[in-house]
Design an enzyme around this catalytic site. Structure first.
Site, short mmCIF file in Angstrom:
data_model
loop_
_atom_site.label_atom_id
_atom_site.label_comp_id
_atom_site.label_asym_id
_atom_site.label_seq_id
_atom_site.Cartn_x
_atom_site.Cartn_y
_atom_site.Cartn_z
CG HIS A 102 -1.95 1.04 1.25
ND1 HIS A 102 -2.83 1.20 2.31
CD2 HIS A 102 -2.27 2.02 0.37
CE1 HIS A 102 -3.62 2.21 2.07
NE2 HIS A 102 -3.30 2.74 0.90
CD GLU A 105 -2.27 2.30 -4.36
OE1 GLU A 105 -2.85 3.38 -4.59
OE2 GLU A 105 -2.71 1.44 -3.57
CG HIS A 106 -0.20 5.99 -1.04
ND1 HIS A 106 -0.88 7.12 -0.67
CD2 HIS A 106 -1.09 4.96 -0.89
CE1 HIS A 106 -2.12 6.80 -0.31
NE2 HIS A 106 -2.26 5.49 -0.43
CD GLU A 178 2.19 10.00 -0.52
OE1 GLU A 178 1.12 9.37 -0.38
OE2 GLU A 178 2.24 11.22 -0.77
CD GLU A 203 -5.70 5.21 2.24
OE1 GLU A 203 -6.16 4.21 1.65
OE2 GLU A 203 -4.81 5.94 1.77
#
Length: 903
Positions: A102, A105-106, A178, A203
């Site tokens: 994750h 990906e950012h 991130e 998040e």
């Protein structure tokens, strides 16, 4: 087949919603014929063709290839669709919950070797005509798709995507921004306390305020405990701070490699150009490796297991004593081929989809819970699947009763099987899904095949839905007990069974905060003075970097010469049904599907009934009509249509901010052979809707309230935005009534009523204002060959619809008649009589500033601000992006956690 995933992270940006995309699908064959010219063994720009397959049921040709020097897999689906799509996916199988796929990906979206500016994805939005740009992290793969209709734009975006995924900068400051970092509360004051920060960290804190997410995540982790599915690919907030920058770079090196990649293209652009660019810009720079990313088979259990977990209390629940969720999951081994997976999907749908499915009837109508929670997934490599079914909103003392109902339902299915109509309805659903054309069909296909292809399943076999349906029918003919045998194999005799229950803990969030505090203390205690100084300096450096203007000159951009000077003209014909109701007809190559819509104005509706319109729309097609009870109605809708829905509709006027149209939008579609049946169902709904099923109405109210409540943690930003616009325009005020926090609270109050008949009695009053042909307009999209039948059926429908029995009582609202656009405008030419719309204005409405704060027990904050600017047709509209509108009026709203900043 669905991915073995409990949530999808959407981290990039969508430029145009599907409703605004103007892609056109033509029933041509040029793209398919061109693809069929390729031969097995043919070499094209470093790739070798391994399979060419015509798939007529989806009007496409599939070309499978592999890259010679790296082994990268490639699938091209040629179809006469101008909305072309690209995606690249990597099998990302983490073995811990630090969230490395994750965070990666950012971070790859923060700049690359060729495009080193920060956020190249975001910066491409105003340099591109993309119809979709995004990135997704699933449990075992990461997917990067985009789509566009412009060939040059496709090349530009492909270059950005290839460089981002294969050659990202992966700078340490990007990882800090991130992923996670330690930073002073005030980065410019080293005396303020250190705290955890980071986009993914925050998040995932938000994600784990969602009780549905918590439950489904635990269900997967505990049902498949031996490998990657036992961890959280998105990252757990308490584990993310264990991830290091070095680990991130290493994960990229081993997982984001062509040997671990699957490329997908779709549409009518030539395949050769894609292959050349992908080979030259990326794959030619790599050698083949053997990625160690495969998922081993889960060891089966010899007896069932049971677990209990806790979650935060639902502040919006109507009954605080009924907040337990209970579910039963099964791991299904030996799913030997694609047809077996197809059969499992059908069987799962028969068991859990709709009011006529056994589990729905048994669980929902038991009255023990508030919402149904089924799930199913398939892993094409290990030949495993999982199935789960459960119930939310259960009292703790009823957990065993729910388990007994699930076991009893399996026994009942073994004894009784499924009704023929239920099976036919499901097969009809598959048929209409194959024919239904959507502007995002390529995105649908890449999402559909991704889980299976990710584990070396055959994506082409997965697309041969016609042959799968034919084989399924043959199995039923040869063995009428075929499905019962599968139920016995998958469920009755399966010891790999998990029972999971989740109950609220009043101190849940307090305990999570305490764990985070302890984790923070552990991190801080391990720091040397030099480390602390570096953290302070890095925080300042990050702030400087974030505020620095970016040089985007490195990014590709479209020129005017790259864009077609004209766009296809869509011809719309308007005719009057029954002599007065305008119907818009649009002949399109719809692949044998007819699309029908109707809009009924609500300008006569009394204000006190407005809050009940969303509920009215939700239950209108679910409570029965004419001689059909709710189960029979649901069966007919599934047998004869692709769905029938009603929804509240608020349309702001394009020329005046304080004028709008309110109404109900009715929408449905069907195979052309079923058009008379679909229009008959609408006639029955309009003429004689049923509002007498009190018990089932209570079930629907409870489910609706639960769904709204579940959505608040995940969609808090949307609720804040709607609330913020409430005091700026009359349309904004109505939107809050229909879809804001006011609606959430109203539904909560309804669930708490001992007698729902007082609400049920309001619905016939709304009917008088809505279900009539006065102030109704319709639209039909169908093939030219079906237009005469469509006109005949719509004419019959309109004549059967009654006239309004409601009287207009103006109050403080005024009605303004305004003609709808006609003639040639932009991409549309409308011919026929002019359509008059009844718009609403409120002379007493005065825009004003309002700040609102909702205090909810979630450790995440959502803030929205809304600015009143200029109407769409005003010359100043395009210039309002960065400043205040006329009068500079502002409003703000926040849905925030305890201790959070107030808006």
């Amino acid at each position: 087949p669905a991915p073995l995933d409990t949530s999808t992270c959407v981290c990039a940006y969508t430029k145009l919603s599907s409703s605004h995309t103007v892609a056109t699908w033509r029933r041509g064959t040029a793209a398919c014929e061109r693809a069929l010219q390729h031969e097995v063994g043919e070499r094209i720009h470093g790739f070798t063709v391994s399979q060419v397959t015509d798939i007529p049921e989806l009007s496409l040709t599939a070309v499978k290839l592999s890259h010679d020097s790296t082994g990268a897999k490639y699938l091209h689906l040629a179809r006469e669709d101008t909305n072309n799509l690209f995606s690249v996916q990597f099998r990302t199988t983490p073995l811990d919950s630090t969230g490395v796929p994750h965070v990666l990906e950012h971070t790859v979206l923060c700049g690359s070797q060729k495009y080193p500016c920060r956020d190249p994805f975001f910066k491409m939005l105003n340099r591109s005509l993309s119809t979709f740009m995004n990135a997704f992290t699933a449990s075992d793969y990461t997917l990067y798709p985009f789509s566009t209709q412009n060939p040059k734009d496709f090349q530009n975006l492909l270059s950005v995507y290839l460089d981002a995924t294969f050659f990202p900068c992966l700078r340490e400051l990007d990882f800090w921004q991130e992923g996670w970092r330690l930073e002073h509360e005030n980065p410019r004051d080293p005396q303020t306390p250190l705290t955890f920060k980071g986009v993914v960290f925050n998040e995932m804190k938000g994600a784990f305020t969602d009780n549905e997410r918590i439950f489904s995540q635990h269900l997967q982790n505990r049902l498949l405990p031996d490998h990657t599915y036992s961890v959280i690919s998105g990252g757990h907030p308490l584990c993310i701070p264990d991830l290091t920058w070095e680990q991130l770079k290493q994960f990229h090196a081993t997982h984001y490699h062509p040997s671990n990649a699957r490329f997908f293209t779709y549409g009518n652009f030539p395949l050769e150009q894609h292959l050349r660019q992908i080979h030259e810009e990326a794959l030619s720079k790599f050698e083949k490796i053997k990625p160690n990313t495969a998922v081993p088979t889960q060891k089966p259990w010899d007896k069932p297991r049971e677990f209990q977990i806790t979650c935060g209390p639902d502040a919006l629940a109507a009954d605080s004593s009924k907040q337990t969720t209970v579910g039963v999951g099964f791991l299904l081994p030996d799913i030997t081929d694609t047809f077996e997976a197809f059969t499992l999907n059908l069987l799962s749908s028969l068991l859990i989809s709709g009011p006529n499915s056994p589990f729905y009837k048994a669980l929902i109508e038991s009255g023990l819970g508030t919402d149904f929670s089924p799930d199913v997934g398939y892993n094409g490599s290990t030949r495993e699947a999982y199935f789960s079914v459960g119930l939310q909103g259960v009292a703790e003392q009823d957990v065993q009763a729910v388990r007994d109902i699930i076991d009893g339902t399996i026994e009942e299915v073994l004894q009784k099987g499924f009704e023929d109509d239920q099976i036919e309805a499901l097969l009809h659903k598959i048929e209409i899904q194959m024919k239904h054309q959507s502007v995002s069909f390529g995105l649908t296909l890449t999402s559909y095949i991704a889980p299976c292809w990710n584990h070396d399943g055959d994506p082409v076999d997965l697309l041969k839905l016609g042959s799968q349906v034919a084989r399924f029918r043959q199995c039923l003919r040869e063995n009428p007990g075929f499905l019962q045998e599968k139920v016995k194999q998958y469920f009755k005799n399966n010891p790999h069974k998990l029972t999971l229950s989740m109950k609220p803990d009043d101190k849940y969030f307090e305990k999570q905060t305490q764990k985070e505090t302890e984790k923070l203390k552990q991190k801080i205690d391990s720091l040397s003075p030099k480390d602390k100084k570096q953290i302070y300096e890095k925080g300042l450096e990050l702030q400087t970097q974030q505020s620095k203007a970016q040089d985007t000159s490195c990014l590709p951009a479209l020129k005017v010469s790259d864009i077609e000077p004209t766009i296809p003209l869509t011809h719309l014909e308007v005719a009057l049904a029954a002599g007065e109701t305008p119907v818009q007809y649009c002949a399109q190559p719809t692949n044998g599907v007819v699309y029908f819509r109707a809009f009924c104005s609500l300008h006569t509706l009394p204000e006190e009934l407005r809050p009940y319109v969303p509920l009215f729309c939700s239950v209108l097609t679910k409570l029965g009509c004419g001689l059909l009870d709710y189960r029979q109605q649901a069966q007919q809708i599934e047998l004869k249509t692709g769905g029938m829905a009603a929804s509240p509709h608020v349309i702001p006027d394009g020329t005046h901010l304080d004028v709008y149209e309110q109404g109900v939008l009715f929408s449905s579609f069907c195979l052309d052979r079923n058009l008379p049946d679909m229009m008959h169902l609408w006639s029955e709904i309009f003429h004689s809707p049923c509002f007498e099923e009190e018990e089932y109405f209570r079930v629907l109210v409870t489910m609706c309230a639960q769904e709204l409540s579940n959505g608040v943690p995940d969609s808090g930003h949307l609720y804040a935005m709607v609330r913020a616009g409430r005091t700026l325009t009359p349309a904004g005020d109505l939107q809050e009534t229909f879809s804001g926090m006011d609606q959430v609270k109203l539904m909560k109050r309804m669930v708490g009523m001992s007698d729902v008949r007082q609400v049920l009695r309001k619905l016939p009053h709304i009917t008088k204002h809505v279900l009539n042909r006065d102030n109704m307009r319709c639209s039909v999209n169908a093939t030219p060959q079906q237009m005469s039948l469509a006109e005949k059926e719509v004419e019959k429908f309109v004549r059967n619809v009654g006239r309004s029995k409601a009287e207009w009582k103006p109050g403080h609202l005024s009605v303004v008649e305004k003609p709808a656009p006609s003639g040639s405008s932009g991409s549309t030419h409308i011919s026929g009589p002019r359509v008059l719309r009844k718009l609403i204005t409120d002379p007493t409405f005065k825009p004003h500033q309002m700040k609102t704060h909702f205090l909810l027990p979630f450790p995440v904050n959502h803030v929205g601000e809304c600015v009143r600017t200029a109407p769409y047709t005003d010359p100043d509209h395009a210039r309002c992006g960065g400043g205040e509108g006329p009068g500079g009026r502002r409003a703000a709203a926040g849905l925030e956690g305890e201790g959070g900043l107030r808006s």
